[in-house]
Write a protein that holds these residues in place. Structure first.
Motif, PDB file in Angstrom:
ATOM      1  N   ARG A  52       0.856  -1.374  -0.007  1.00  6.54           N
ATOM      2  CA  ARG A  52       0.298  -0.081   0.210  1.00  6.54           C
ATOM      3  C   ARG A  52       1.104   1.494   0.207  1.00  6.54           C
ATOM      4  NH1 ARG A  52      -5.244  -1.112   1.571  1.00  6.54           N
ATOM      5  NH2 ARG A  52      -5.646  -3.008   1.678  1.00  6.54           N
ATOM      6  N   PRO A  53       0.725   2.353  -0.990  1.00  5.23           N
ATOM      7  CA  PRO A  53       0.961   3.511  -0.943  1.00  5.23           C
ATOM      8  C   PRO A  53       1.437   3.788   0.795  1.00  5.23           C
ATOM      9  CG  PRO A  53      -0.803   3.422  -2.325  1.00  5.23           C
ATOM     10  CD  PRO A  53      -0.187   2.051  -1.948  1.00  5.23           C
ATOM     11  N   PRO A  54       2.441   4.593   1.584  1.00 11.44           N
ATOM     12  CA  PRO A  54       2.869   5.262   2.262  1.00 11.44           C
ATOM     13  C   PRO A  54       1.868   6.289   2.281  1.00 11.44           C
ATOM     14  CG  PRO A  54       4.519   4.646   1.169  1.00 11.44           C
ATOM     15  CD  PRO A  54       3.649   4.661   0.260  1.00 11.44           C
ATOM     16  N   PHE A  55       1.541   6.909   1.183  1.00 12.76           N
ATOM     17  CA  PHE A  55       1.162   8.076   0.851  1.00 12.76           C
ATOM     18  C   PHE A  55      -0.157   8.094   0.439  1.00 12.76           C
ATOM     19  CE2 PHE A  55       2.646   6.980  -3.573  1.00 12.76           C
ATOM     20  CZ  PHE A  55       3.748   5.948  -3.279  1.00 12.76           C
ATOM     21  N   SER A  57      -1.947   9.878  -1.816  1.00 13.34           N
ATOM     22  CA  SER A  57      -2.075  10.208  -3.047  1.00 13.34           C
ATOM     23  C   SER A  57      -2.618   8.882  -4.353  1.00 13.34           C
ATOM     24  CB  SER A  57      -0.762  10.888  -3.810  1.00 13.34           C
ATOM     25  OG  SER A  57      -0.864  11.121  -4.557  1.00 13.34           O
ATOM     26  N   PHE A  58      -3.963   9.390  -5.022  1.00 12.80           N
ATOM     27  CA  PHE A  58      -4.353   8.374  -5.423  1.00 12.80           C
ATOM     28  C   PHE A  58      -3.137   8.659  -7.244  1.00 12.80           C
ATOM     29  CE2 PHE A  58      -6.163   7.474  -9.787  1.00 12.80           C
ATOM     30  CZ  PHE A  58      -6.361   6.342  -9.427  1.00 12.80           C
ATOM     31  N   ARG A  59      -2.979   9.224  -7.175  1.00 13.73           N
ATOM     32  CA  ARG A  59      -1.736   9.762  -8.823  1.00 13.73           C
ATOM     33  C   ARG A  59      -0.760   9.039  -8.533  1.00 13.73           C
ATOM     34  NH1 ARG A  59      -2.963  15.709  -9.847  1.00 13.73           N
ATOM     35  NH2 ARG A  59      -4.944  15.005 -11.180  1.00 13.73           N
ATOM     36  N   GLY A  61       0.377   6.901  -5.971  1.00 15.41           N
ATOM     37  CA  GLY A  61       0.021   5.404  -5.572  1.00 15.41           C
ATOM     38  C   GLY A  61      -0.768   4.317  -6.979  1.00 15.41           C
ATOM     39  N   TRP A  62      -1.218   4.980  -7.670  1.00 10.49           N
ATOM     40  CA  TRP A  62      -1.579   4.845  -9.270  1.00 10.49           C
ATOM     41  C   TRP A  62      -0.363   3.838  -9.463  1.00 10.49           C
ATOM     42  CZ3 TRP A  62      -0.164   6.474 -13.447  1.00 10.49           C
ATOM     43  CH2 TRP A  62      -0.259   5.674 -15.176  1.00 10.49           C
ATOM     44  N   ALA A  63       0.134   5.208  -9.800  1.00 12.79           N
ATOM     45  CA  ALA A  63       1.652   4.810 -10.448  1.00 12.79           C
ATOM     46  C   ALA A  63       3.176   4.526  -9.701  1.00 12.79           C
ATOM     47  CB  ALA A  63       2.851   6.617 -10.454  1.00 12.79           C
ATOM     48  N   ALA A  64       3.380   3.887  -8.747  1.00 13.20           N
ATOM     49  CA  ALA A  64       3.993   2.806  -7.633  1.00 13.20           C
ATOM     50  C   ALA A  64       3.393   1.535  -8.927  1.00 13.20           C
ATOM     51  CB  ALA A  64       3.632   3.039  -6.496  1.00 13.20           C
ATOM     52  N   PHE A  65       1.670   1.339  -8.356  1.00 14.26           N
ATOM     53  CA  PHE A  65       1.445  -0.137  -8.969  1.00 14.26           C
ATOM     54  C   PHE A  65       1.308  -0.098 -10.130  1.00 14.26           C
ATOM     55  CE2 PHE A  65      -1.543  -3.585 -10.172  1.00 14.26           C
ATOM     56  CZ  PHE A  65      -1.850  -3.930  -8.605  1.00 14.26           C
ATOM     57  N   PHE A  66       1.508   0.552 -10.849  1.00  9.81           N
ATOM     58  CA  PHE A  66       1.672   0.478 -12.979  1.00  9.81           C
ATOM     59  C   PHE A  66       3.230   0.309 -12.379  1.00  9.81           C
ATOM     60  CE2 PHE A  66       2.096   2.395 -16.987  1.00  9.81           C
ATOM     61  CZ  PHE A  66       1.823   1.882 -17.587  1.00  9.81           C
ATOM     62  N   ALA A  67       3.995   1.002 -11.946  1.00  7.34           N
ATOM     63  CA  ALA A  67       5.536   0.402 -12.738  1.00  7.34           C
ATOM     64  C   ALA A  67       5.550  -1.394 -11.589  1.00  7.34           C
ATOM     65  CB  ALA A  67       6.357   0.737 -11.852  1.00  7.34           C
ATOM     66  N   LEU A  68       5.520  -1.276 -10.429  1.00  3.90           N
ATOM     67  CA  LEU A  68       5.437  -2.190 -10.015  1.00  3.90           C
ATOM     68  C   LEU A  68       4.855  -4.088  -9.730  1.00  3.90           C
ATOM     69  CD1 LEU A  68       6.202  -0.967  -5.855  1.00  3.90           C
ATOM     70  CD2 LEU A  68       8.146  -1.725  -7.616  1.00  3.90           C
ATOM     71  N   GLY A  69       3.584  -3.307 -10.130  1.00  2.00           N
ATOM     72  CA  GLY A  69       2.481  -4.367 -10.832  1.00  2.00           C
ATOM     73  C   GLY A  69       3.302  -5.135 -11.735  1.00  2.00           C
ATOM     74  N   GLY A  70       3.378  -4.034 -12.498  1.00  2.00           N
ATOM     75  CA  GLY A  70       4.300  -4.520 -13.831  1.00  2.00           C
ATOM     76  C   GLY A  70       5.607  -5.409 -14.036  1.00  2.00           C
TER      77      GLY A  70
END
Length: 186
Positions: A52-55, A57-59, A61-70
């Motif tokens: 889960r993002p420690p911050f 911010s949807f944007r 959090g989304w960017a982290a999921f997009f990169a790490l999930g990929g």
């Protein structure tokens, strides 16, 4: 004979995909890439938990999921990859994407105007342009079939992305149509 391997990817899967796991875990091997998963489903799948993002911010959090999930998805050997979300959740090629919100249809309906109460008109417009470009690229180049959650959302997808394969998978079940029939049961 090996069972088909299915990867399900999304921040959270939603009730429909949770029921798919409950009903199909004896026929399919599921790998789930998500931030959360019901406790009862965890023993039924190979869960690749996303942090889960420690911050707040949807944007970001989304960017982290997009990169790490990929990156996580790239290491999964699956026969079918199904993603779900309001915008592209990974940069990878996928077989199915359940579209919970079509950015292009929203932008067309609102003429690109910011949501009332948005903190910055400039930030909204930049974010919307980026999201639309990403959605356009991903839906046309990386997804084999887009899934609309209603006939209306499927029509929005067809209008926004002509030539892209679109199917409908309604979120609810019509109990009048799918009520067990004693005669058919025999």
């Amino acid at each position: 004979m090996t069972r088909p391997r299915v990867a399900l990817v999304g921040w959270r899967l939603g009730g429909e995909l949770e029921r798919v796991i409950e009903q199909g875990h004896e026929r399919f091997d599921y790998t789930v890439v998500s931030m959360d998963l019901k406790q009862s489903l965890r023993p039924l799948v190979d869960w690749r938990r996303m942090p889960r993002p420690p911050f707040n911010s949807f944007r970001l959090g989304w960017a982290a999921f997009f990169a790490l999930g990929g990156l996580r998805l790239a290491r999964i050997d699956a026969d079918l990859v199904h993603t779900v979300g309001p915008m592209p959740v990974v940069p990878n090629r996928v077989d199915l994407n359940t579209v919970t919100f079509c950015q292009a249809a929203y932008a067309r309906a609102t003429a690109g105007n910011p949501i009332k109460g948005s903190s910055s008109s400039i930030g909204w417009r930049l974010g919307q342009r980026f999201t639309l470009a990403l959605e356009h690229w991903w839906f046309r180049r990386a997804v084999r079939v887009l899934i609309g959650i209603s006939e209306g959302s499927a029509a929005d997808l067809r209008r926004s992305y002509p030539g892209v394969r679109v199917a409908v998978m309604p979120r609810g079940i019509d109990l009048r149509r799918f009520t067990p029939d004693a005669e058919d049961g025999r």
